[in-house]
Design a protein around this motif. Structure first.
Motif, short mmCIF file in Angstrom:
data_model
loop_
_atom_site.label_atom_id
_atom_site.label_comp_id
_atom_site.label_asym_id
_atom_site.label_seq_id
_atom_site.Cartn_x
_atom_site.Cartn_y
_atom_site.Cartn_z
N UNK A 112 32.57 27.32 37.42
CA UNK A 112 31.41 26.98 36.86
C UNK A 112 30.58 27.02 38.25
N UNK A 113 31.24 26.32 39.33
CA UNK A 113 30.10 26.08 40.36
C UNK A 113 29.92 27.21 41.04
N UNK A 114 30.73 28.61 40.54
CA UNK A 114 30.43 29.49 41.58
C UNK A 114 28.81 30.35 40.36
N UNK A 115 29.40 30.22 39.52
CA UNK A 115 27.96 31.05 38.74
C UNK A 115 26.95 29.83 39.01
N UNK A 116 27.31 28.81 38.51
CA UNK A 116 25.75 27.98 39.08
C UNK A 116 25.28 28.47 40.26
N UNK A 117 25.76 29.12 41.42
CA UNK A 117 25.45 28.98 42.30
C UNK A 117 24.38 30.93 42.64
N UNK A 118 25.70 31.35 42.00
CA UNK A 118 24.82 32.87 40.97
C UNK A 118 23.20 32.60 41.28
N UNK A 136 19.09 39.23 41.98
CA UNK A 136 19.82 38.41 42.71
C UNK A 136 20.83 38.16 41.97
N UNK A 137 20.20 37.64 41.17
CA UNK A 137 21.26 36.81 40.03
C UNK A 137 22.65 37.52 39.32
N UNK A 138 22.20 38.78 39.41
CA UNK A 138 23.32 39.78 38.58
C UNK A 138 24.12 40.03 39.91
N UNK A 139 23.43 40.65 40.95
CA UNK A 139 24.59 41.01 42.21
C UNK A 139 24.78 39.33 42.42
N UNK A 140 23.98 38.34 42.46
CA UNK A 140 25.92 37.42 43.42
C UNK A 140 26.83 37.25 42.38
N UNK A 141 26.41 37.16 41.12
CA UNK A 141 27.26 37.69 40.38
C UNK A 141 28.78 38.26 40.56
N UNK A 143 28.89 40.33 43.10
CA UNK A 143 29.95 39.80 44.44
C UNK A 143 30.71 38.90 44.60
N UNK A 144 30.75 37.28 42.97
CA UNK A 144 31.87 36.80 42.56
C UNK A 144 32.72 36.87 42.20
N UNK A 145 32.67 37.88 41.16
CA UNK A 145 33.74 38.40 40.27
C UNK A 145 34.10 39.45 39.98
N UNK A 294 28.83 24.20 49.70
CA UNK A 294 27.62 23.21 51.43
C UNK A 294 27.36 24.79 51.57
N UNK A 295 28.20 26.28 51.46
CA UNK A 295 27.21 27.16 51.38
C UNK A 295 25.52 27.23 50.71
N UNK A 296 25.98 26.52 49.92
CA UNK A 296 24.51 26.51 48.89
C UNK A 296 23.43 26.20 49.87
N UNK A 297 23.47 25.07 50.64
CA UNK A 297 23.06 24.10 51.20
C UNK A 297 22.55 24.97 52.27
N UNK A 298 23.80 25.87 53.26
CA UNK A 298 23.05 25.85 54.23
C UNK A 298 22.60 27.46 53.63
N UNK A 299 22.68 27.86 52.97
CA UNK A 299 21.98 29.32 52.27
C UNK A 299 20.01 28.37 52.49
N UNK A 300 19.88 27.26 52.22
CA UNK A 300 18.14 26.99 51.27
C UNK A 300 17.90 25.80 52.73
#
Length: 315
Positions: A112-118, A136-141, A143-145, A294-300
């Motif tokens: 759920x966290x990974x999906x939210x991150x996307x 970018x949302x589709x690309x991240x999904x 990459x993640x899955x 943490x990765x989301x925070x670093x990205x922002x």
């Protein structure tokens, strides 16, 4: 399917304890079971009706009943303890269900966290282009899955002893927390299988062989592979275990052999190890969302700094 095996074996144990005829027990036990399991048990009932032993009848369906189940049933038929054996098999499938539930529940929060991150990470882009945001949302999904799903499919399709699968299994054991969880779960699974077989009167060398086959990780299974050979030579089974196994596991097992109380010792070992595995999976489910957050925070932070550089190039 695991839950259906548990229910069928529980039904058989209950009806046999109640003194119900074996053929009637087999016929009634599969009410509501999965179709394939239902058909296999009905075929076993017909085989028993023709005068075959339960061991022979089960052995004709290796695709439905793994070696562990068949060995337990053979031991129960030989010792006259079929109700106890079917109860033990129900316990085994209950344990399998519990392990699967632990793993699944541990994965829900990270997924759920990974999906939210996307959806969160590309959020700044939505201000300029909704189309780019969706891209970018589709690309991240993807990459993640896609990479993990590909590895899972390959893992399931590959031969248990295949070099790539062994490579993956070695890699999994080296991942912090996850590796500990897998190791404890597999050691607990081996101990539980060995204990059930041992208490059912199965010879120690056969206990070692079948229990090793229960391990889902071939790297862990190989650590137990020498046990069967040592037992056949008349030595303690632990003499053939790899020295790479945890020291406390080996020492407790040896104490059980030396004291003549191996059954009691194995019961304590598997309970302790599966408790540890559950704790490890819970820890894993806590840490993955933290890492992703943490990765989301670093990205922002990076995005904000980049924006400042664009609008305030002198700073």
């Amino acid at each position: 399917m695991t839950i259906f095996y548990q229910q069928v074996y529980e039904n058989i144990a209950t009806m046999l304890n109640a003194g119900i005829d074996l053929k009637k027990t087999l016929h009634t036990s599969v009410n509501g079971a999965h179709q394939k399991l239902h058909d296999a048990v009905i075929a076993i009932e017909k085989s028993v009706s023709r005068g075959n032993t339960l061991t022979i009848a089960f052995s004709r369906h290796p695709e439905m009943f793994p070696p562990f189940d068949r060995a337990m049933i053979e031991a129960g038929e030989r010792s006259g303890k079929l109700p106890e054996i079917f109860n033990s098999l129900a316990d085994w499938y209950r344990l399998k269900s519990r392990m699967m539930m632990i793993i699944r529940s541990g994965l829900i929060k990270p997924l759920l966290t990974l999906t939210a991150a996307a959806f969160i990470m590309p959020a700044p882009v939505i201000m300029t282009s909704a189309g780019r945001y969706l891209f970018y949302v589709i690309l991240l999904l993807v990459i993640f899955y896609i990479p993990p799903l590909t590895l899972v499919i390959l893992y399931k399709k590959l031969h248990k002893k295949g070099s790539f699968r062994v490579f993956l299994e070695k890699g999994l054991l080296k991942i912090p927390v996850a590796g500990k969880a897998i190791r404890n779960m597999e050691l607990g699974r081996y101990s539980f299988g060995f204990w059930m077989l041992y208490e059912s009167g199965v010879p120690v060398d056969k206990c070692a062989q079948i229990a090793a086959d229960l391990c889902g990780n071939s790297v862990i299974a190989d650590m137990f592979s020498g046990g069967q050979e040592r037992a056949q030579e008349g030595n303690p089974v632990s003499a053939g275990f790899s020295r790479d196994l945890p020291e406390d596991f080996l020492s407790i097992w040896k104490v059980g052999e030396e004291s003549g109380r191996l059954g009691e010792t194995l019961k304590r070992i598997h309970e302790k190890l599966l408790e540890r595995a559950e704790y490890n999976f819970i820890e894993l489910s806590r840490w993955i969302p933290r890492i992703v957050s943490g990765l989301i925070a670093i990205f922002f932070i990076w995005y904000i700094l980049k924006s400042w550089n664009i609008f305030l190039p002198g700073i």
